[in-house]
Design a protein around this motif. Sequence first.
Motif, PDB file in Angstrom:
ATOM      1  N   GLU A  62      85.050  53.911  60.654  1.00  0.00           N
ATOM      2  CA  GLU A  62      85.642  52.715  61.243  1.00  0.00           C
ATOM      3  C   GLU A  62      84.597  52.050  62.130  1.00  0.00           C
ATOM      4  N   VAL A  63      84.387  50.762  61.944  1.00  0.00           N
ATOM      5  CA  VAL A  63      83.408  50.021  62.743  1.00  0.00           C
ATOM      6  C   VAL A  63      83.992  49.791  64.134  1.00  0.00           C
ATOM      7  N   LEU A  64      83.294  50.297  65.148  1.00  0.00           N
ATOM      8  CA  LEU A  64      83.736  50.095  66.525  1.00  0.00           C
ATOM      9  C   LEU A  64      83.230  48.768  67.065  1.00  0.00           C
ATOM     10  N   ASN A  65      81.923  48.512  66.919  1.00  0.00           N
ATOM     11  CA  ASN A  65      81.366  47.229  67.353  1.00  0.00           C
ATOM     12  C   ASN A  65      79.969  47.042  66.778  1.00  0.00           C
ATOM     13  N   ASP A  66      79.525  45.790  66.815  1.00  0.00           N
ATOM     14  CA  ASP A  66      78.158  45.448  66.433  1.00  0.00           C
ATOM     15  C   ASP A  66      77.372  45.248  67.715  1.00  0.00           C
ATOM     16  N   LEU A  67      76.122  45.695  67.706  1.00  0.00           N
ATOM     17  CA  LEU A  67      75.293  45.574  68.893  1.00  0.00           C
ATOM     18  C   LEU A  67      73.845  45.371  68.490  1.00  0.00           C
ATOM     19  N   ARG A  68      72.986  45.200  69.482  1.00  0.00           N
ATOM     20  CA  ARG A  68      71.559  45.036  69.232  1.00  0.00           C
ATOM     21  C   ARG A  68      70.810  46.106  69.999  1.00  0.00           C
ATOM     22  N   GLY A  69      69.734  46.600  69.411  1.00  0.00           N
ATOM     23  CA  GLY A  69      68.940  47.654  70.022  1.00  0.00           C
ATOM     24  C   GLY A  69      68.065  47.131  71.143  1.00  0.00           C
ATOM     25  N   PRO A  70      67.278  48.024  71.727  1.00  0.00           N
ATOM     26  CA  PRO A  70      66.391  47.602  72.808  1.00  0.00           C
ATOM     27  C   PRO A  70      65.276  46.690  72.292  1.00  0.00           C
ATOM     28  N   LYS A  71      64.760  45.847  73.187  1.00  0.00           N
ATOM     29  CA  LYS A  71      63.694  44.937  72.804  1.00  0.00           C
ATOM     30  C   LYS A  71      62.388  45.700  72.648  1.00  0.00           C
ATOM     31  N   ILE A  72      61.716  45.463  71.546  1.00  0.00           N
ATOM     32  CA  ILE A  72      60.411  46.053  71.276  1.00  0.00           C
ATOM     33  C   ILE A  72      59.385  44.929  71.371  1.00  0.00           C
ATOM     34  N   VAL A  73      58.348  45.119  72.174  1.00  0.00           N
ATOM     35  CA  VAL A  73      57.319  44.102  72.346  1.00  0.00           C
ATOM     36  C   VAL A  73      56.105  44.496  71.521  1.00  0.00           C
ATOM     37  N   ILE A  74      55.657  43.578  70.667  1.00  0.00           N
ATOM     38  CA  ILE A  74      54.487  43.787  69.827  1.00  0.00           C
ATOM     39  C   ILE A  74      53.374  42.901  70.370  1.00  0.00           C
ATOM     40  N   GLN A  75      52.254  43.497  70.756  1.00  0.00           N
ATOM     41  CA  GLN A  75      51.129  42.731  71.268  1.00  0.00           C
ATOM     42  C   GLN A  75      49.886  43.037  70.442  1.00  0.00           C
ATOM     43  N   LYS A  76      49.179  41.976  70.081  1.00  0.00           N
ATOM     44  CA  LYS A  76      47.922  42.119  69.358  1.00  0.00           C
ATOM     45  C   LYS A  76      46.827  41.453  70.175  1.00  0.00           C
ATOM     46  N   PHE A  77      45.643  42.057  70.180  1.00  0.00           N
ATOM     47  CA  PHE A  77      44.548  41.548  70.987  1.00  0.00           C
ATOM     48  C   PHE A  77      43.246  41.897  70.297  1.00  0.00           C
ATOM     49  N   LYS A  78      42.352  40.908  70.216  1.00  0.00           N
ATOM     50  CA  LYS A  78      41.011  41.165  69.700  1.00  0.00           C
ATOM     51  C   LYS A  78      40.018  40.794  70.784  1.00  0.00           C
ATOM     52  N   ASN A  79      39.155  41.711  71.056  1.00  0.00           N
ATOM     53  CA  ASN A  79      38.179  41.550  72.136  1.00  0.00           C
ATOM     54  C   ASN A  79      37.160  40.451  71.809  1.00  0.00           C
ATOM     55  N   THR A  81      37.168  37.358  71.286  1.00  0.00           N
ATOM     56  CA  THR A  81      37.457  36.198  70.441  1.00  0.00           C
ATOM     57  C   THR A  81      38.529  35.302  71.022  1.00  0.00           C
ATOM     58  N   GLY A  82      39.212  35.755  72.048  1.00  0.00           N
ATOM     59  CA  GLY A  82      40.276  34.967  72.649  1.00  0.00           C
ATOM     60  C   GLY A  82      41.585  35.052  71.879  1.00  0.00           C
ATOM     61  N   TYR A  83      41.672  35.979  70.929  1.00  0.00           N
ATOM     62  CA  TYR A  83      42.881  36.107  70.120  1.00  0.00           C
ATOM     63  C   TYR A  83      43.885  37.017  70.830  1.00  0.00           C
ATOM     64  N   LYS A  84      45.046  36.469  71.153  1.00  0.00           N
ATOM     65  CA  LYS A  84      46.154  37.241  71.706  1.00  0.00           C
ATOM     66  C   LYS A  84      47.430  36.772  71.029  1.00  0.00           C
ATOM     67  N   LYS A  85      48.269  37.727  70.682  1.00  0.00           N
ATOM     68  CA  LYS A  85      49.549  37.385  70.068  1.00  0.00           C
ATOM     69  C   LYS A  85      50.611  38.311  70.641  1.00  0.00           C
ATOM     70  N   ARG A  86      51.753  37.738  71.004  1.00  0.00           N
ATOM     71  CA  ARG A  86      52.839  38.525  71.560  1.00  0.00           C
ATOM     72  C   ARG A  86      54.114  38.191  70.794  1.00  0.00           C
ATOM     73  N   GLN A  87      54.829  39.229  70.392  1.00  0.00           N
ATOM     74  CA  GLN A  87      56.013  39.041  69.573  1.00  0.00           C
ATOM     75  C   GLN A  87      57.055  40.074  69.993  1.00  0.00           C
ATOM     76  N   GLY A  88      58.327  39.745  69.868  1.00  0.00           N
ATOM     77  CA  GLY A  88      59.399  40.668  70.219  1.00  0.00           C
ATOM     78  C   GLY A  88      60.343  40.881  69.052  1.00  0.00           C
ATOM     79  N   HIS A  89      61.119  41.976  69.127  1.00  0.00           N
ATOM     80  CA  HIS A  89      62.064  42.300  68.060  1.00  0.00           C
ATOM     81  C   HIS A  89      63.224  43.097  68.637  1.00  0.00           C
ATOM     82  N   ARG A  90      64.438  42.797  68.189  1.00  0.00           N
ATOM     83  CA  ARG A  90      65.624  43.589  68.522  1.00  0.00           C
ATOM     84  C   ARG A  90      66.358  43.876  67.232  1.00  0.00           C
TER      85      ARG A  90
END
Length: 102
Positions: A62-79, A81-90
Amino acid sequence: MVYAVVRAGGRQEKVEVGTIVVLDRIKADKDGNVQLVPVLHVDGDTIIHDADKLAKITVTGEVLNDLRGPKIVIQKFKNKTGYKKRQGHRQELTRIKITDIK
């Protein structure tokens, strides 16, 4: 002791009647129930793992409820070159209570 191992969202979970499990998002039917696919069924000393016999076994939740998990932060960086990228996911999740194994 009766329990089953079910396949849900690329993982396997050991469930008994009354167990509350958090799985990847699953659509429920109009009554709010879901059917899970058993991979293994244990009833005391009897262990069933044959696909033909497992097709006759149903695990209902029986489905009790729908929810979302904790936020995961994805960071990419290259020395240098000035390349930085930040992304999130739940992750989208569903909380289910196992009501029947037969």
